[in-house]
Structures are given as C-alpha cells and as structure tokens.
Design a protein around this motif. Structure first.
Motif, PDB file in Angstrom:
ATOM      1  N   ARG A 191      18.297  -1.175  14.204  1.00 44.82           N
ATOM      2  CA  ARG A 191      18.075  -0.606  15.526  1.00 44.82           C
ATOM      3  C   ARG A 191      17.779  -1.690  16.564  1.00 44.82           C
ATOM      4  O   ARG A 191      17.801  -1.439  17.761  1.00 44.82           O
ATOM      5  N   ASP A 228       2.937   9.992  16.355  1.00 49.39           N
ATOM      6  CA  ASP A 228       2.904  10.411  14.957  1.00 49.39           C
ATOM      7  C   ASP A 228       2.668  11.914  14.913  1.00 49.39           C
ATOM      8  O   ASP A 228       1.548  12.384  15.100  1.00 49.39           O
ATOM      9  N   GLU A 238       2.708  13.972  12.486  1.00 51.10           N
ATOM     10  CA  GLU A 238       1.863  14.463  11.390  1.00 51.10           C
ATOM     11  C   GLU A 238       0.389  14.372  11.729  1.00 51.10           C
ATOM     12  O   GLU A 238      -0.391  15.270  11.445  1.00 51.10           O
ATOM     13  N   LEU A 239       0.017  13.229  12.328  1.00 50.38           N
ATOM     14  CA  LEU A 239      -1.398  13.027  12.640  1.00 50.38           C
ATOM     15  C   LEU A 239      -1.755  13.571  14.015  1.00 50.38           C
ATOM     16  O   LEU A 239      -2.932  13.716  14.348  1.00 50.38           O
ATOM     17  N   ASP A 270       4.005  -4.528   4.547  1.00 51.31           N
ATOM     18  CA  ASP A 270       4.179  -4.717   5.991  1.00 51.31           C
ATOM     19  C   ASP A 270       3.915  -6.163   6.407  1.00 51.31           C
ATOM     20  O   ASP A 270       3.185  -6.898   5.740  1.00 51.31           O
ATOM     21  N   ASP A 307       7.074  -3.506  17.341  1.00 54.10           N
ATOM     22  CA  ASP A 307       8.143  -2.825  18.062  1.00 54.10           C
ATOM     23  C   ASP A 307       7.536  -1.648  18.824  1.00 54.10           C
ATOM     24  O   ASP A 307       6.721  -0.896  18.288  1.00 54.10           O
ATOM     25  N   ASP A 308       7.973  -1.505  20.053  1.00 57.01           N
ATOM     26  CA  ASP A 308       7.593  -0.339  20.847  1.00 57.01           C
ATOM     27  C   ASP A 308       6.085  -0.116  20.925  1.00 57.01           C
ATOM     28  O   ASP A 308       5.578   0.969  20.601  1.00 57.01           O
ATOM     29  N   ARG A 345       0.945   8.042   3.139  1.00 57.05           N
ATOM     30  CA  ARG A 345       0.414   9.346   2.775  1.00 57.05           C
ATOM     31  C   ARG A 345       1.411  10.212   2.031  1.00 57.05           C
ATOM     32  O   ARG A 345       1.053  11.255   1.495  1.00 57.05           O
ATOM     33  N   HIS A 361       0.849  -1.196   0.000  1.00 61.72           N
ATOM     34  CA  HIS A 361       0.000   0.000   0.000  1.00 61.72           C
ATOM     35  C   HIS A 361       0.883   1.244   0.000  1.00 61.72           C
ATOM     36  O   HIS A 361       2.038   1.208   0.429  1.00 61.72           O
ATOM     37  N   GLU A 407       5.296   1.168  16.839  1.00 58.21           N
ATOM     38  CA  GLU A 407       6.062   1.784  15.772  1.00 58.21           C
ATOM     39  C   GLU A 407       5.413   1.462  14.434  1.00 58.21           C
ATOM     40  O   GLU A 407       5.065   0.293  14.178  1.00 58.21           O
ATOM     41  N   SER A 408       5.229   2.454  13.607  1.00 59.45           N
ATOM     42  CA  SER A 408       4.695   2.316  12.234  1.00 59.45           C
ATOM     43  C   SER A 408       3.203   2.046  12.150  1.00 59.45           C
ATOM     44  O   SER A 408       2.658   1.997  11.057  1.00 59.45           O
ATOM     45  N   THR A 464       0.488   3.742  12.571  1.00 67.60           N
ATOM     46  CA  THR A 464      -0.326   4.722  11.845  1.00 67.60           C
ATOM     47  C   THR A 464       0.069   4.811  10.368  1.00 67.60           C
ATOM     48  O   THR A 464      -0.581   5.509   9.607  1.00 67.60           O
ATOM     49  N   ARG A 465       1.146   4.124   9.970  1.00 67.58           N
ATOM     50  CA  ARG A 465       1.564   4.071   8.572  1.00 67.58           C
ATOM     51  C   ARG A 465       1.037   2.803   7.881  1.00 67.58           C
ATOM     52  O   ARG A 465       1.051   2.687   6.660  1.00 67.58           O
ATOM     53  N   PHE A 466       0.581   1.836   8.664  1.00 67.16           N
ATOM     54  CA  PHE A 466       0.084   0.583   8.090  1.00 67.16           C
ATOM     55  C   PHE A 466      -1.117   0.837   7.190  1.00 67.16           C
ATOM     56  O   PHE A 466      -1.787   1.865   7.281  1.00 67.16           O
ATOM     57  N   GLY A 467      -1.410  -0.147   6.356  1.00 69.24           N
ATOM     58  CA  GLY A 467      -2.591  -0.067   5.514  1.00 69.24           C
ATOM     59  C   GLY A 467      -3.855  -0.098   6.372  1.00 69.24           C
ATOM     60  O   GLY A 467      -3.869  -0.647   7.469  1.00 69.24           O
ATOM     61  N   ASP A 517       8.339  -5.237   8.563  1.00 71.55           N
ATOM     62  CA  ASP A 517       7.845  -4.270   7.600  1.00 71.55           C
ATOM     63  C   ASP A 517       8.971  -3.944   6.621  1.00 71.55           C
ATOM     64  O   ASP A 517      10.118  -3.740   7.013  1.00 71.55           O
TER      65      ASP A 517
END
Lengths: 759, 759
Positions: A532, B518, B520-521, A453, B466-467, A446, A443, B528-529, B531-534, A466
């Motif tokens: 990391r 995040d 931006e949002l 992922d 993660d996290d 933004r 996908h 971790e990640s 809010t970037r997932f599909g 991911d």
C-alpha cells in the motif's frame, strides 16, 4: 583478488616489494583495535565502542635491489609481468622480467602461500636470476605500523587516532636468520607476535646481515650473480596473537611455528597445500561447460570461500574475510546466511567451527538481550569479538533476523551433514536462547495471531516494519527448530531450563505467525502495508544509485523500493511456504521494485528466477553474483572480496540450476534445469558424510557417489531413488516452464553483467 | 527561574557577584556557535553541523569588596538575603545584609531589568550601605569566555572545543565610564559587541579606575562610607550582534544604545518597564481564587512567556527561551504549537514577529525539502538560524508535523487577531509551501484513500509509523488552509505558481485523509496498527523513567507506550473531529499508556481531562504543567525554564477550565467549568483586537469588554450572544458530566504534583 588466506591469517595480493599499492594488508582472524563510537545524539543501548581489523606486522615484504637500484615496476623497463592465483596449488605465483634503469636485466620469480596445513605460517619463495653479471640485494622485512590508507574513519579524529600506528612495540628479537617482533594494541589490549626466518640458496658466495628495531626487522642478503645464476630466498613468516597469553608464551609459539615450517621446508609446505586442496576440490569442484567465464568465476568463488573459512577455528569470519578492511573486518548475518551453508555442503568442518564461534559468544549475546529488555540471546549485527558494534540501530538492533539466520545455519549443518554432535555440543543452546528471544520479541494479538512489530528484514530500504514476512517465517522456524531440538535432547534441554510449557509456547507462536498477503494483488506483502506504500520514482532516480547515497532513509523506508532480496529471499529459504503461482507473482512484483544496492541480492534473485523458469535472467544474475570481484562490479573490491556474494553464486548455480535442496528433511533433492548457454554442469557436495557428484548434461541428470560403499536416498524431481556407489542414477531433465513473462526490473537496473547478449 | 529577558537579550538569575553559580549565562537571540556533528555511521541528508547558543560577554557582574574582603554568600555571616521577581515591575530585586569575615556589616540592594522598551539594554542599580565605617570597592565588569559548565557535548572533543572559549577578541575600547568589547565566533562567524557604562552616586568622595583587556573590562569604584552612607552604582549594559554588519558599525550601535540608556536614566528605564507590563497584564492577567499556588504559577508562566517572545523580532524563540542552554538554545515545534497561540491571545505582535521569523527561513526550508526529495518547504526540527541541525532523524526529519504546526500558528493568528496583513505579507507563502510538502509526503492508495507513511508524530516513543492520526489531521488542515488562503489571495497565489489544479489536489488529499480507527475497541489508533502492538510492561519499568534512559528506541517504538500526548493532542486541536464518546474512550485508552516523559504532555492532558469532565484530574495536570519550573518537576530547570509547558498551562486553564476556543471560525467560544478548589477564575484575552475579560464565579460566566465602544459576538456554550462594552453578558455555568470513570495512568504515573490530596 590475489589475496591469500586460510581463515586464520590473510595477506593481500601486494607486490613482494610493497610498492605501488592500494593498501597494504596482513590480517589475523579476530585481531582488532577498539575505538569510541561518537554519537551526536546518543540513546540507550547504543554500543559505545567500535572494532576495526588492524593491518598487522607485514611479513610479505621482500625488496630487491639490482646494483643498488630498487626493483619497482614503475621504473626501469618491465619486459613481462604475470601473476597467477592457482586454485589447486593454493599459491600466488609471479614472474617478471625487468631491466633496471641502469640497464641490468633480471628475472624474478616468486611463489607465496598461506598454509592450510600449518595455519600460523606464510611461505614465500623468491628467486632472482641475473641475465648479466649483477650485484643483487634482497631485503626481507617485517614492518609494523605501516602507513594507513584512507580508512573509514567517518572523519572522526578519535577513530583515526585509534587506527594510526595501532601497534605499540613490546619486544623485538633476532632469531636464527630472522626476527620476532611483539606488539600490543593500545585499546583492545591484544598481544601480537610476528616472526620470520629464511632459507637462502645461491650458487656462489653471499652475505647475510640482520637488523632488528621495535617496529621493523630486516634480513639482507647480498650476492654477485653471473648471467644465468639465481639467488633464492625462502621466507617463512609466522603469527601468534592472543587476548590472554603472555608475551613470552606468544614469542615462543611463533618461534616454534617458524622452526616447524623451516623444518618441513618449502617443498613440503607446497605439497601439503596441494594435498589439502586436492581433498577440497574432490568434494566441491564445479564444471560449467559452455560458459568459460562462469567456470573460472565459480572456482575463484569456491577458493575464496574456502580461504575465508578453512582454518578460522572459532573466530568470526568477516564479510570480506581476510582480504581487506571493508566493513572494518566485521562479521554479519551473511556469513551464516550465505557462506556457512556452502561450507556445510563442501567443507563441513569449517562450518562447524564457525558455528562454534557463534556459540562461544552466547554470554555476550545474552547480555545484549538483557540490555535490550529481551529474553534469551541477541547476537550482534556486526562484530569481531562478539559484542555489538553497530552504530545505526534501525538497520542493526532492529534486525533480529540475524539470530534466526544463526539458528538456520545450525539446522542446515545438522540436516546436511547428519552430524548431531554439534547440536548437543552447542547448537541446542543457541536454538533455545534464540527461541526465547523470539518469544519476547513477538506477541499474540487479541485474535491469537502472532506478530513481530518494528523490525527490519534483509531489505535495508524498508526498516522498522511490522510483520516482515522473512523475519516472521525465520522466527517461526527458529521456534519450531528449538522445540524439535529440545525434544531430541530432553536432558540437555532440561539443563537449559526448558520446560514443556515453554516449548508449547514456542510451537504456539510459530503456528500462529502472521504472514501478510495482499489478496487484491495476489502477492505477499514484504511487511504489513508494504504493497500500500507509495511507489518509488525510479525515473527520477535514474543514474543515482546506490540510492542511499542520494536519498534519505526517511524517504527510502516509506516507499515501495527494495534494496535487496527480502520477500524473494524468504521464497528461497522457505520454498514450501509458497505456491508456484505465488512464487511467480511475488517474483514479478518485487523484481520491479528491487534496486539491488547490495551484493547480497543477485545470487538470491538468480535462484528464484531459475526456480520460476526464467533461466536466462537467472543466468545473468548468476554472472553478476559470481563476477562481483573479478569485474569489480560494485567498485569496491579493493576493500576486500564479497565472500557472501561469491558463496551465493555457488548456491545460485547448485540450487538454482542444479535444483539442489532438502525441503527441511534429510533427503537430498535435485530438480535441475539449465539455461541455454550452459551445456553441461557438474557439481559435487558432501551429503551426510557422503561425497555426491551430480552431472547435468545431454538431457539427463546423473547422480553418483564417488566414494566406496556409499548409499544415499535422493529425490530427483518428485521421484525418490536410492543411489549407491555401484549404481549411479540418471533421469531425464524436465523443462521448467515459467508461469509469467520474464519479470522486469526498474529502468536501468537489469543484471549488471550478462551471460549473453539480449535482444 | 529568576532569569530576565525580553526576547532579545536574556540573563540568568546569577548573583551580582557571579559566585556561587550553577552556570553563568547571558544569551542573545540568534547568537550561536557551530560545531561538526560526528556520526559513527552517516547517512544521506544528515545535517553536518550543529548550533549551540553561546554564553556571551557577561555584563551582569558587580563585585563588592568590603575592606578588601569579597562579598560572597558562602563566607562571613549572611544575616538576611531575599530575591524577588516582580512580574509587574519587570525587575529582579535583591536585598542582603552581610557581615564580612572581618566583622564589617553592610546592606546590599540591587535591582536588575532587561528592558522591554530599549531591547538591547540591561540596567542594574546596585547599592551598598555601610552599617559601620567601611572602605567599599565595587568592580563592575564585562567578561567574555567565562568557564563553560559541563555542557551537552556528548563527550565529543570537537564539540567541547567549539564551545570552549568560543569568542575570539576583535577590539576592546574604553568608553566614558565603561568599555565596549567586540568578539567574533570562530566558526559561525558572528560578530558581537558588548558595552557597559555607569552612573555613580555617593555622598562622599570616590575614585574610579578603568581597565580594558581583550576578554574583560573593569570599572572600579572605591569609597569610604560612614555608617548609614550608601554607594550607588547604576550599570547600563548593551549588546549588538550581527552576521553581516561590520565591527565599527556594531561598536557604534552599542555605544549609541548605552548613551541612550544613560540619557534616559535608571528611573526612566524602570518606568518604561512598568508601563510595558501594565499594558501587557491589562490584556493577559489571570486571577485564580482558591488556589494561591496556581495563581502565582500562572503569573510566573505568563511573565516567562512574555519574556520569551516580547522583543524577539524575527529571530527564533528557543525551547528554553533565553534562560538556559538546554536543547542548545534551539527552537522546536513547541513554540508554534504551544507558545505562539498564547502570545496570539495575549501579546499578538510578538506572535506575528515570531511567525515572520519562520517565514524568513523559507529558502532554507525549501533547500531542505529538496535535499529530502520533497516538494515545497521542510522546516527544521531544531535550529537556531533556520537550518536543520537535528542529528537523530527518526525523531526529527521523520516528524514533518512541525510544518503543519507552523501553518496552524499562522491560522490561529489570523482567526484570533483578525489581522489579514500577515497572511498577505508571508503567511500565504508558508501555507502554500507546506501544502506542497504534504502533497509530496502523502499518496493515494488504490481505493483513493490518502496516506502518510513512515512518519513520527508528537509521541517520540512511537516513531516511523504509518498514518499517525495527529499528523494526518494536521496535514489535511494545512492543505485545506492553503487552499482557502489561495482563494482569499488569488493574485498572490498565482504569483507563487499556485494553479487551480494544484489547489484541487490539496483539497482532494485533505478530504481523503485516512484516520485509523479501531472498530473493535471503539478507539482511534494513534497510528496504523498501534492498538494491535504489544503492551508495555509498566510493572517492570516501575521507577525507571524517563523510559528512554532505560530502554532502547527499538523496544519503545514497537509497543503501546506513549511518551506524550499525541492522539490526545489531536483531540485538543481538532475537537470537531471527535464525538464526545470517542473523546471519552480515547482519553481513557491513552491515559493508561502515556508515561509523560515530556513536559509537553501534562498541559494537553489537562485540557482533554477538563473537556471530558474529569475536572479534578485536569486540575492536577494543570498543576504539573504550571509548576514545572517552580517545583523543578523534571529536575532540569537549571538548564532553563520550560516555556512550552508554561504556555500550555495557561492554555489548560483558559481552554480547559475556561472552555475557550474558536472551532475554526472567528467567533470566540466559551464553555467554562471549574474544579472544586477554584472558586473564581478570571482571564483576559485579546480577540480580533478587542480586550476581553471572562469571569467564572458564583455559578455564572460573565464576559465583558473593558475597552471603549467594543462589540463582539461570542458563543457561550451553544448560545450565540453579542457582548458590548456597555453590556457584559452573563450566563449560568453548565455542569460537565464525564461519560466514563476517571481514567487511570500507568502505575506510579499519575500527575506529579496534585492540586489537592486524593483518596
């Protein structure tokens, strides 16, 4: 190691008399039994049924009795015993001189072959020569439902039950000097016919008797031999199996195969075998001067790769081919990833047939994708018949790169052979359906970057990650290849429902693919956050490998520990995506974290070490890959040979030291460099139908075309040349200077065998 | 729903006569059978053996025959039938009027209790009154190895075999007017003694007969009743079980319990039951005016929470307590996370005992940590006896937050009760060992930020992340709490090998913990990640929930779909870590992505919605949580009640609308706000040993101390006040204005029951 196979039928190197043995094995491509997969906690989409290759009716058996005493190497006196796997004759020869416990000396000679020419047929010539007057009895048998060795049943009684006495008798008939037994598997409902027939040759009188029972048949020959006299038995064995054909049809098919073999006769079978192999070796042989161990290993490797694929003809090639029941006889991504590219370069018709098999499973793969909520087709992680049978999803369902590996194998075939027919026949559909899968797996974020992922790359110690670099690059190439193939075949693409909008989306995703890179360290991160993660405590793990036998997945997945080449494999398969500096730094970084708990790793590490100029380390890794079975490096060669490692060893030699490649074009590229110990390297490939011979020796690389009237553009280092049959091209070798010091491995995890002693 | 239990012994609400039934159930805390866990692909550290709560010898049975016809509600004519669970009496009462198929009318009255005072004892008073002259037979029974209902055996024949007829008979003896049967489990080797005795009371003559067999015993009473005459049987049942005590010892223990109960007699048992509950309700009752449905549900909830924990006494509390075999009777993190905080506020001695049980399993938890390659102690994800039995590691071994949940329960207990003895007794050791676990689970990156990789938080649809914010905050608090506890108890800490260096490392990790946000949002990323997932396609999933029954983990894990409150739970448990703006935005973001496929979610969503000022939505969620069993919202109340959801509902009321909290201090805080429909709310808690009554009504909050000579600092909204027995404090209610519009849920996934109709 002594297994014989033609891709269709395989027999382990069991002694003619059957005992002693590790496990008796006769395997047929695509012949398996099913069993329930038991889950203590089940989940949606988990495969319910497993598949296991079955040891079918054994036709190898020829028992000898000397004055009523069975020939058995554990008793009496074995004066000599030698077995020889002849890569050029395609036979396993055996010679023994044995004195029975009662003191009767005999000489035994046997020769076996699994015919490349008549793919259903096995031939065995068995001779016994008396050194004193002796009564000799030969019992040639067919035996179904041999006792099962301790198999991988996970202690589950249902699996054990499924594999115990797996063959239900259907019919048993005497035929000529032999018999045909027909059986059926209980659960997978596959029908099997096995037959034998014999030619018998002796100086004096002999008598023949036959017995046929549902689970066995026996042809007995009795003769009294004078000193120096020989009794010779030629045994023809044939197999037929099917999920759809009837019992009479199969029985007749086997009877026909037997009469065809007997009509040809033993000498003709041997000649045809030799002719097949002469043709193969003419286009595939390697010569490695200065390293006789590697020389033998490379021919062993090529021979087994050929045996795995030669006559598979639209059935799956298992990870152990037909040499053992390791991995239950399943095929994995390593076949498309490591084996087919080698067959494509050496015996392309076998690669094409293996790819046709994959394409024939598209409907199952589409169903699987629907089950997973995905578009297109999702090929199984492990299977015999095309259905997913993997019971641990984080290392199977979550590893969709298998689909791109299949797509890549089609592309390699097209680029290297120049055959565009396979693409039209089935390749396009595979590319389109796998591209659709990738689109639904990935996908855009933004910012327009394309991500995948929650997937597992080749490194099974780092799962559900991911943006695995390998997977992302493979997906992008798959999408690009599908788009290009659709453009090449517009009508067929339209027939598959492909629109220009869909193709545009494929290209957009491919172009926006995310490739994690750690700017601070200057290395690619195998997946997002990998560099990391916490470091693995290699000191604490000392002596505790395979790690997965000593640590839970939970710990392995969250640390910087790599089971097998992953980012390094990405560098092998995508050389154009990495600069020389990145390659050097990445290799250094991942070498320090790779434990090589998979036989699929050393061959790739060898290529990258060679490309990065670490030629001696590459040589060591090549030895490890090539000797995986000859030295039983993983301690499990008894479960079957490691076809992908053997194929990968050839690639390591040819791509690593030979510098062979194509850079996503149709042009053969060469950029050789040899390690110290190899004084001369010759290899042969077929490139776009043209046999090519490359010789690296005396500071020169020489490319020639042995066939008549051939012409081929070749890029040697960075120079484009044209080679013709009349005009070989030679160029001086260029040195490969490493940018960094030789990379180090975790403590104790350097190459397991070494090409030469080190400081 | 009609199940009775005291934390030690539990009986389902089966009819006295046993039939008809969904599943018969009598359960003993900590009594289980083992079975092998079968894996199709095993892995290092996988638990090999599972545990399942066993339906033990049934002592509830009292069968009635009216002129030889068995009383069975499916036959004859049932004129009336009513059952009443009395939360204050602690009894299940039943009244029926029945006419036998032959036309004989009788009245039946029975009352059951599982004694809170005598924890091994069940009492049943059974009366039958003849309305015409009738011969009446009562058969009072003990029955072992009752037929098993279709259980969760995953189709595995070995599990089914283990649970079929699980009790091997040891001895069977008649005793007084009754019997004692002793059995042993085959695999877990637990010994069980079950006994019964009777008092019989009738106007006229009656006869008694006894039969004792290895698997059953029967006491039969026969009488001929004239119209209006009553035959009354009081049945005393007692249980004893042990992994270590001998058969004679157990038999004697049960005989003693029986004689003790009979000596007390039925009326005394009832009085003691009432007294126990009076004491409980005095400190725990809630009053909800304006919402009678919720009023009943809250008392039902508290009653079951008390039944789950009251007399558990160092055995685990299962997720279904002793009301059914759901989750095999295992305990999970929800007990420490959701149930013990409620018991701590209402019946703290039960919470202390449950925590003592956890501490008693420390050695097993240390062993588990060693197996996993970790330091300290790793408590099991699911267990009865303290050993890990979870067969799906990504949602169990990979969810170490269970350890911090245990640590938090100890901390809640200490802060709320003021009892520091438990910490000295065992809490410190739990805090220290869990802190050690966290230190080995996390690591500092090269910028000094502390991370925990590859773990699963409460949201089981997003695993191996993660996290995870929740896990990271919980770990940090666990580390901090251990450091503070070590400082409070320096000598004992030294005895546990704690050094100042170790404590410094704990504090350093806690302070450097990473909390993904995040920018931006403007929302926290659950991990971790995330809010970037599909995004999940909720439209396509419409009508296909539970999602895990319709989609593979592979897909669930890689998408922005949340099974249950995770980041939202972090906001509940760490209010000080989030600003009001973050709370509002986070709630809005995660509400849209939460499918609530777990009964552990609505109660938390209720609290956060209430805190964010969405009082009506909170009210709806509270109804869903509180009515989980009364309305059988998940369709599985038959497997047992949802203790954690019931406990969570109380928390939703008291913390959500009552605004009760402590902000990591020892001061009670109140900040109430009520939804429209609730006109008055009263709740009671015990705070540092002091009973507290809070009334929210008429625009005021009023805090009073019902006990004598009490004094308590309380913070009402942001004002510190001191409440004494003589001087309650009242303050006007403050409105809670939401910062954002009421959040939306995925289509069709709003609260499942609604407190009032909506537009």
């Amino acid at each position: 190691m002594f297994a014989l196979a033609n891709g269709h039928v395989g027999i382990r190197g069991n002694l003619d008399e059957g005992e002693p043995h590790d496990s008796l094995g006769t395997y047929l491509s695509g012949f398996y039994e099913e069993h329930v997969l038991p889950y203590p906690e089940s989940g949606y989409g988990y495969p319910e049924s497993g598949q296991t290759m079955v040891n079918v009716t054994d036709g190898k058996l020829v028992r000898l009795l000397v004055d009523d005493e069975p020939f058995d190497v554990r008793y009496g006196t074995l004066r000599s015993h030698e077995r020889e796997l002849d890569f050029r004759a395609g036979t396993l020869r055996r010679e023994a001189e044995w004195v029975s416990p009662a003191g009767r000396p005999v000489k035994i000679r046997s020769t076996r072959l699994v015919s490349f020419a008549q793919r259903a047929v096995i031939g065995i010539a068995y001779e016994v020569e008396a050194l004193e007057e002796t009564r000799v009895i030969l019992q040639s048998e067919l035996v179904a439902n041999e006792p099962r060795p301790v198999a991988v049943t996970n202690g589950d009684p249902r699996v054990a039950a499924a594999l115990d006495q797996p063959l239900d008798p259907v019919t048993a008939d005497a035929e000529h000097v032999g018999a045909v037994l027909v059986h059926r598997t209980r659960s997978s409902d596959l029908l099997l016919a096995a037959g034998m027939d014999h030619d018998i040759d002796a100086v004096g009188q002999f008598e023949v008797e036959q017995q046929v029972r549902p689970d066995w048949a026996r042809t007995t020959v009795v003769a009294v031999l004078q000193p120096g006299e020989t009794l010779r038995l030629v045994k023809y064995v044939a197999y037929g199996w099917s999920a759809t054909r009837s019992e009479p049809a199969l029985r007749d098919q086997v009877a026909a195969a037997l009469i065809s073999a007997r009509y040809a006769g033993w000498d003709t079978l041997k000649l045809a075998q030799r002719a097949f192999l002469d043709e193969f070796w003419a286009g595939a042989d390697v010569e490695v001067d200065g390293d006789p161990v590697l020389q033998q290993a490379m021919r062993f490797a090529l021979f087994h790769v050929l045996q795995a694929g030669a006559r598979t003809e639209r059935r799956a090639i298992g990870a152990k081919a037909l040499t053992g029941t390791g991995y239950s006889g399943h095929t994995f991504w390593d076949i498309e990833g490591f084996v087919l590219p080698v067959l494509t370069l050496t015996h392309p018709q076998a690669a094409a047939d293996a790819l046709r098999w994959r394409a024939s499973t598209l409907d199952l793969a589409r169903q699987r994708a629907r089950t997973l909520g995905l578009a297109g087709a999702a090929f199984p992680w492990r299977t015999i018949n095309g259905e997913e049978t993997s019971a641990y999803w984080p290392a199977s369902t979550a590893a969709p790169h298998v689909n791109a590996d299949v797509a890549r194998a089609f592309e390699e075939y097209r680029l290297i052979t120049g055959d565009t027919g396979l693409e039209r026949e089935c390749g396009l559909e595979v590319l389109v359906e796998t591209a659709r899968l990738w689109r639904s797996l990935g996908h855009h974020d933004r910012h327009g970057v394309w991500h995948i992922d929650g997937v597992t790359g080749p490194d099974e110690y780092t799962a559900l990650t991911d943006d695995n670099v390998f997977t992302n690059l493979m997906a992008a190439r798959n999408l690009q290849a599908a788009a290009d193939a659709a453009a090449r075949n517009p009508q067929q693409a339209t027939g598959l429902g492909v629109t220009t909008e869909e193709v545009a989306l494929w290209r957009a995703a491919a172009e926006a693919v995310h490739v994690p890179y750690d700017e601070e360290l200057g290395v690619h991160s195998q997946c997002e956050s990998f560099t990391r993660f916490g470091e693995w405590d290699f000191e604490a793990s000392s002596g505790r490998y395979l790690l997965l036998m000593h640590a839970p997945y939970f710990q392995l997945y969250r640390k910087q520990v790599v089971k097998q080449a992953d980012l390094v494999l990405a560098m092998q398969w995508f050389p154009e995506r990495f600069t020389a500096e990145q390659r050097a730094r990445n290799l250094d970084y991942y070498e320090r974290r790779t434990v090589r708990d998979s036989s699929l790793s050393a061959c790739t590490q060898a290529v990258l070490c060679a490309q990065a100029g670490h030629l001696e380390l590459a040589h060591d890794y090549l030895h490890e890959a090539a000797l995986v079975d000859l030295r039983d490096i993983h301690g499990n060669t008894g479960h079957g040979v490691h076809i992908a490692s053997l194929a990968g060893a050839w690639t390591a030699l040819v791509a690593g030291f030979g510098g062979l490649g194509h850079g996503e074009t149709t042009t053969l590229r060469l950029a050789p460099a040899l390690p110290d110990a190899i004084t001369r390297l010759v290899f042969r490939v077929r490139w776009r139908g043209t046999p090519v011979r490359v010789e690296v020796a005396d500071g020169q690389v020489r490319c020639s075309l042995p066939g008549p009237r051939a012409r081929l553009p070749v890029r040697i280092y960075d120079e484009e040349v044209v080679v013709t049959s009349a005009r070989p091209v030679s160029r001086p070798l260029r040195p490969r200077e490493p940018l960094l010091a030789t990379p180090e491995q975790p403590p104790g995890l350097g190459p397991r065998v070494r090409a030469r002693p080190r400081d």
